[in-house]
Design a protein around this motif. Sequence first.
Motif, PDB file in Angstrom:
ATOM      1  N   GLY A  25      33.338  26.925  40.507  1.00 26.48           N
ATOM      2  CA  GLY A  25      33.862  27.227  39.176  1.00 26.48           C
ATOM      3  C   GLY A  25      32.843  26.888  38.122  1.00 26.48           C
ATOM      4  N   ALA A  26      33.285  26.953  36.868  1.00 28.23           N
ATOM      5  CA  ALA A  26      32.355  26.719  35.763  1.00 28.23           C
ATOM      6  C   ALA A  26      33.049  25.952  34.649  1.00 28.23           C
ATOM      7  N   LEU A  27      32.248  25.150  33.940  1.00 33.15           N
ATOM      8  CA  LEU A  27      32.706  24.506  32.714  1.00 33.15           C
ATOM      9  C   LEU A  27      31.893  25.168  31.600  1.00 33.15           C
ATOM     10  N   VAL A  28      32.601  25.867  30.724  1.00 31.86           N
ATOM     11  CA  VAL A  28      31.951  26.779  29.787  1.00 31.86           C
ATOM     12  C   VAL A  28      32.153  26.300  28.355  1.00 31.86           C
TER      13      VAL A  28
ATOM     14  N   ARG B  22      35.806  37.760  30.267  1.00 29.37           N
ATOM     15  CA  ARG B  22      34.844  38.342  31.230  1.00 29.37           C
ATOM     16  C   ARG B  22      34.378  37.270  32.223  1.00 29.37           C
ATOM     17  N   ILE B  23      34.252  36.056  31.750  1.00 33.39           N
ATOM     18  CA  ILE B  23      33.821  34.966  32.639  1.00 33.39           C
ATOM     19  C   ILE B  23      34.912  34.652  33.668  1.00 33.39           C
ATOM     20  N   VAL B  24      36.145  34.525  33.221  1.00 35.90           N
ATOM     21  CA  VAL B  24      37.199  34.219  34.213  1.00 35.90           C
ATOM     22  C   VAL B  24      37.481  35.415  35.129  1.00 35.90           C
ATOM     23  N   ASN B  25      37.165  36.615  34.658  1.00 39.47           N
ATOM     24  CA  ASN B  25      37.321  37.814  35.498  1.00 39.47           C
ATOM     25  C   ASN B  25      36.058  38.086  36.312  1.00 39.47           C
ATOM     26  N   TYR B  26      35.249  37.073  36.574  1.00 36.15           N
ATOM     27  CA  TYR B  26      33.966  37.292  37.257  1.00 36.15           C
ATOM     28  C   TYR B  26      34.164  38.091  38.548  1.00 36.15           C
TER      29      TYR B  26
ATOM     30  N   LYS C 203      27.454  32.323  30.913  1.00 31.36           N
ATOM     31  CA  LYS C 203      27.685  33.506  30.074  1.00 31.36           C
ATOM     32  C   LYS C 203      28.194  34.648  30.964  1.00 31.36           C
ATOM     33  N   PRO C 204      28.706  35.725  30.341  1.00 35.30           N
ATOM     34  CA  PRO C 204      29.122  36.874  31.153  1.00 35.30           C
ATOM     35  C   PRO C 204      27.997  37.394  32.048  1.00 35.30           C
ATOM     36  N   ASP C 205      26.749  37.306  31.589  1.00 34.98           N
ATOM     37  CA  ASP C 205      25.687  37.904  32.410  1.00 34.98           C
ATOM     38  C   ASP C 205      25.139  36.978  33.502  1.00 34.98           C
ATOM     39  N   ASN C 206      25.606  35.752  33.585  1.00 35.09           N
ATOM     40  CA  ASN C 206      25.164  34.940  34.739  1.00 35.09           C
ATOM     41  C   ASN C 206      26.321  34.426  35.606  1.00 35.09           C
ATOM     42  N   ILE C 207      27.567  34.628  35.157  1.00 37.44           N
ATOM     43  CA  ILE C 207      28.694  34.057  35.900  1.00 37.44           C
ATOM     44  C   ILE C 207      28.828  34.651  37.307  1.00 37.44           C
ATOM     45  N   ASP C 208      28.557  35.950  37.456  1.00 34.14           N
ATOM     46  CA  ASP C 208      28.758  36.554  38.780  1.00 34.14           C
ATOM     47  C   ASP C 208      27.816  35.919  39.806  1.00 34.14           C
ATOM     48  N   GLU C 209      26.560  35.756  39.407  1.00 28.56           N
ATOM     49  CA  GLU C 209      25.587  35.158  40.336  1.00 28.56           C
ATOM     50  C   GLU C 209      25.934  33.687  40.620  1.00 28.56           C
TER      51      GLU C 209
END
Length: 242
Positions: free
Chosen positions: A221-224, A236-240, A206-212
């Motif tokens: 990377g991430a599979l969302v 927001r996720i890809v702009n982490y 999510k946007p609130d955990n992607i940065d960490e």
Amino acid sequence: MRKIIIAGNWKMYMTQAQSLEFLQVFKSEIEERVGTREIVLCAPFTALGLLSKTLHGGIIRLGAQNIHWESEGPYTGEISGPMLKEIGVNYVIVGHSERRQYFGESDQTANMRLRAAQKYGLTPILCVGESKAQRDAGDAEEVIINQLKSDLPGVNQQDLVIAYEPIWAIGTGETCAATEANRVIKLIRSQLYNPDVTIQYGGSVKPDNIDEIMQQNEIDGALVGGASLDPLTFARIVNYLA
Ligand code: PGA
């Protein structure tokens, strides 16, 4: 150099019309710095052709959610590598836990699909991960190592992405702690002969955990899933923040 890849898995969501609406907003929200990050949309088969035409020449890549191991044949409901390649698809998810759980996908068929993807010029994203019961029993590491042993024979690791997706974190809102995901991903990397394979984390990103998540040194990377369906949220996720 390990490539950073942020992929959205749209699952069985998004008509063609909805996909175009998504793109209109999403494209304008992607920031300059994502140039070094690969963005992939794994859309339903019906939306891929249209998305491909719309995205032509842009930075967003396309992925499918499944591939059959034969190039063609009497396999009702399946799709082949040449069919995906023809419409400009670059990636394909293989062995997602929903395929394993609801559609009888096994390690053996995952292996066949992985090799077919590579044969037809698509980069597979292999999903591995343990269930809640397996984690609680202390078997997570063994389960994942066994999946890799069964899924990877004959697969070229120069052209492969792996997603660590703990099943208990998929669609549940319960994220694996970033440091724990990092630990497991390090273990996955230790099983590979190519240390540069991109290894993503997936499961309630999510946007609130992607940065960490992206601050962890093993995670590439991430599979969302759910959070990739809304253009502002996925942007927001890809702009982490790295
Ligand atoms: P989720 O799904 O982000 O909705 O948890 C992830 C996935 O299934 O790949």
